[in-house]
Design a protein around this motif. Structure first.
Motif, PDB file in Angstrom:
ATOM      1  N   PRO A   1       0.817  -1.222   0.000  1.00 25.27           N
ATOM      2  CA  PRO A   1       0.000   0.000   0.000  1.00 25.27           C
ATOM      3  C   PRO A   1       0.852   1.275   0.000  1.00 25.27           C
ATOM      4  N   GLU A   2       1.956   1.251   0.728  1.00 23.10           N
ATOM      5  CA  GLU A   2       2.844   2.419   0.775  1.00 23.10           C
ATOM      6  C   GLU A   2       3.521   2.648  -0.578  1.00 23.10           C
ATOM      7  N   ILE A   3       3.959   1.564  -1.221  1.00 26.46           N
ATOM      8  CA  ILE A   3       4.584   1.676  -2.541  1.00 26.46           C
ATOM      9  C   ILE A   3       3.572   2.219  -3.551  1.00 26.46           C
ATOM     10  N   SER A   4       2.352   1.698  -3.517  1.00 25.65           N
ATOM     11  CA  SER A   4       1.304   2.171  -4.430  1.00 25.65           C
ATOM     12  C   SER A   4       0.985   3.644  -4.187  1.00 25.65           C
ATOM     13  N   ARG A   5       0.901   4.033  -2.916  1.00 25.83           N
ATOM     14  CA  ARG A   5       0.612   5.429  -2.573  1.00 25.83           C
ATOM     15  C   ARG A   5       1.706   6.349  -3.094  1.00 25.83           C
ATOM     16  N   LYS A   6       2.961   5.982  -2.878  1.00 25.67           N
ATOM     17  CA  LYS A   6       4.071   6.823  -3.341  1.00 25.67           C
ATOM     18  C   LYS A   6       4.117   6.909  -4.863  1.00 25.67           C
ATOM     19  N   THR A   7       3.855   5.785  -5.518  1.00 25.07           N
ATOM     20  CA  THR A   7       3.825   5.797  -6.983  1.00 25.07           C
ATOM     21  C   THR A   7       2.747   6.743  -7.475  1.00 25.07           C
ATOM     22  N   GLN A   8       1.569   6.682  -6.864  1.00 18.96           N
ATOM     23  CA  GLN A   8       0.474   7.552  -7.292  1.00 18.96           C
ATOM     24  C   GLN A   8       0.772   9.019  -6.996  1.00 18.96           C
ATOM     25  N   ILE A   9       1.455   9.307  -5.898  1.00 28.57           N
ATOM     26  CA  ILE A   9       1.839  10.691  -5.580  1.00 28.57           C
ATOM     27  C   ILE A   9       2.697  11.267  -6.708  1.00 28.57           C
ATOM     28  N   VAL A  10       3.671  10.479  -7.180  1.00 25.95           N
ATOM     29  CA  VAL A  10       4.555  10.967  -8.244  1.00 25.95           C
ATOM     30  C   VAL A  10       3.808  11.065  -9.573  1.00 25.95           C
ATOM     31  N   VAL A  11       2.981  10.058  -9.889  1.00 25.24           N
ATOM     32  CA  VAL A  11       2.177  10.107 -11.114  1.00 25.24           C
ATOM     33  C   VAL A  11       1.292  11.354 -11.108  1.00 25.24           C
ATOM     34  N   ASP A  12       0.640  11.622  -9.986  1.00 25.84           N
ATOM     35  CA  ASP A  12      -0.205  12.814  -9.872  1.00 25.84           C
ATOM     36  C   ASP A  12       0.604  14.100 -10.014  1.00 25.84           C
ATOM     37  N   ALA A  13       1.826  14.108  -9.488  1.00 20.89           N
ATOM     38  CA  ALA A  13       2.681  15.294  -9.601  1.00 20.89           C
ATOM     39  C   ALA A  13       3.084  15.537 -11.054  1.00 20.89           C
ATOM     40  N   ILE A  14       3.341  14.477 -11.797  1.00 23.68           N
ATOM     41  CA  ILE A  14       3.668  14.635 -13.224  1.00 23.68           C
ATOM     42  C   ILE A  14       2.471  15.236 -13.952  1.00 23.68           C
ATOM     43  N   LYS A  15       1.287  14.694 -13.712  1.00 21.93           N
ATOM     44  CA  LYS A  15       0.071  15.216 -14.363  1.00 21.93           C
ATOM     45  C   LYS A  15      -0.178  16.665 -13.956  1.00 21.93           C
ATOM     46  N   LYS A  16       0.052  16.981 -12.692  1.00 23.20           N
ATOM     47  CA  LYS A  16      -0.129  18.367 -12.232  1.00 23.20           C
ATOM     48  C   LYS A  16       0.853  19.294 -12.938  1.00 23.20           C
ATOM     49  N   SER A  17       2.099  18.859 -13.093  1.00 27.61           N
ATOM     50  CA  SER A  17       3.091  19.667 -13.800  1.00 27.61           C
ATOM     51  C   SER A  17       2.648  19.904 -15.244  1.00 27.61           C
ATOM     52  N   ILE A  18       2.129  18.876 -15.892  1.00 29.00           N
ATOM     53  CA  ILE A  18       1.622  19.032 -17.262  1.00 29.00           C
ATOM     54  C   ILE A  18       0.512  20.078 -17.277  1.00 29.00           C
ATOM     55  N   ASP A  19      -0.426  19.966 -16.339  1.00 23.83           N
ATOM     56  CA  ASP A  19      -1.563  20.894 -16.276  1.00 23.83           C
ATOM     57  C   ASP A  19      -1.133  22.321 -15.949  1.00 23.83           C
ATOM     58  N   LEU A  20       0.028  22.480 -15.311  1.00 24.04           N
ATOM     59  CA  LEU A  20       0.560  23.807 -14.974  1.00 24.04           C
ATOM     60  C   LEU A  20       1.559  24.290 -16.019  1.00 24.04           C
ATOM     61  N   ASP A  21       1.401  23.820 -17.255  1.00 25.83           N
ATOM     62  CA  ASP A  21       2.315  24.182 -18.347  1.00 25.83           C
ATOM     63  C   ASP A  21       3.756  23.804 -18.028  1.00 25.83           C
ATOM     64  N   CYS A  22       3.918  22.631 -17.439  1.00 29.12           N
ATOM     65  CA  CYS A  22       5.224  22.017 -17.160  1.00 29.12           C
ATOM     66  C   CYS A  22       6.040  22.766 -16.112  1.00 29.12           C
ATOM     67  N   LYS A  23       5.359  23.430 -15.220  1.00 29.41           N
ATOM     68  CA  LYS A  23       6.049  24.046 -14.077  1.00 29.41           C
ATOM     69  C   LYS A  23       6.392  22.951 -13.057  1.00 29.41           C
ATOM     70  N   PRO A  24       7.446  23.164 -12.251  1.00 30.52           N
ATOM     71  CA  PRO A  24       7.823  22.156 -11.264  1.00 30.52           C
ATOM     72  C   PRO A  24       6.770  21.994 -10.169  1.00 30.52           C
ATOM     73  N   VAL A  25       6.639  20.771  -9.701  1.00 30.99           N
ATOM     74  CA  VAL A  25       5.755  20.445  -8.573  1.00 30.99           C
ATOM     75  C   VAL A  25       6.647  19.942  -7.457  1.00 30.99           C
ATOM     76  N   TYR A  26       6.543  20.559  -6.294  1.00 26.69           N
ATOM     77  CA  TYR A  26       7.384  20.200  -5.144  1.00 26.69           C
ATOM     78  C   TYR A  26       6.642  19.226  -4.248  1.00 26.69           C
ATOM     79  N   LEU A  27       7.328  18.165  -3.859  1.00 21.88           N
ATOM     80  CA  LEU A  27       6.722  17.159  -2.982  1.00 21.88           C
ATOM     81  C   LEU A  27       7.270  17.289  -1.572  1.00 21.88           C
TER      82      LEU A  27
END
Length: 184
Positions: free
Chosen positions: A158-184
């Motif tokens: 569950p922890e591995i899946s959660r962390k993977t999804q956090i990064v996947v979501d951050a990539i999508k968020k960066s795309i939606d923000l015109d490729c601006k960095p997303v800080y975790l």
């Protein structure tokens, strides 16, 4: 199609491989690269390149590329100060019965500075069954063991899946923000 497009589909495997290589440590900054993002007319991401930056002592940068346009490209390359690993079929093996990866370590310049002295070692892993059959067997084994109270589910997944999804979501968020960095 996944709502996150290629990022939620093939990108999941790419992010998972990076997290595995970093002992499931999250990156500090995630950025999609503008030239690496392709969307269809509905806005679904079909191709993406992103950087995952780690700001520790060793300054690690991981670059992932996932694309529905990349024909049979399922490569994983990890290069570090003590060697490298290359796997050509880390998502789905090209052959059901075996897979392989290549290792090289340590590498130094040759005396005349014109090349490297490292030789690559090819490691072959033979499989009795296709990976899908192993996955079904493992699921059945786990369910039976839990049902009989012989063991509990592995808490790390569950922890591995959660962390993977956090990064996947951050990539999508960066795309939606015109490729601006997303800080975790």
């Amino acid at each position: 199609m996944d709502a996150l497009g290629v990022v939620g589909d093939l990108g999941w495997y790419c992010v998972g491989a990076v997290l595995w290589a970093k002992n499931y440590e999250l990156p500090n900054v995630v950025s999609a690269l503008p030239a690496g993002v392709t969307r269809n007319s509905a806005g679904i991401v079909l191709s993406c390149t992103a950087c995952l930056n780690y700001d520790q002592d060793h300054k690690t940068v991981a670059v992932i590329h996932c694309s529905f346009f990349s024909y049979t490209s399922m490569d994983l390359s990890i290069t570090g100060t003590k060697g490298s690993l290359h796997l050509k079929d880390f998502v789905i093996p090209y052959q059901e019965g075996s897979s392989f990866f290549e290792l090289a370590s340590p590498a130094t310049f040759m005396d005349d500075q014109t090349g490297w002295n490292a030789e690559t070692e090819k490691v072959v892993v033979d499989n009795e069954l296709p990976q899908e059959a192993f996955m079904v067997q493992e699921l059945a084994r786990l369910a039976q063991g839990i049902k009989k109270c012989e063991f509990r589910p592995d808490n790390r997944w569950p922890e591995i899946s959660r962390k993977t999804q956090i990064v996947v979501d951050a990539i999508k968020k960066s795309i939606d923000l015109d490729c601006k960095p997303v800080y975790l």
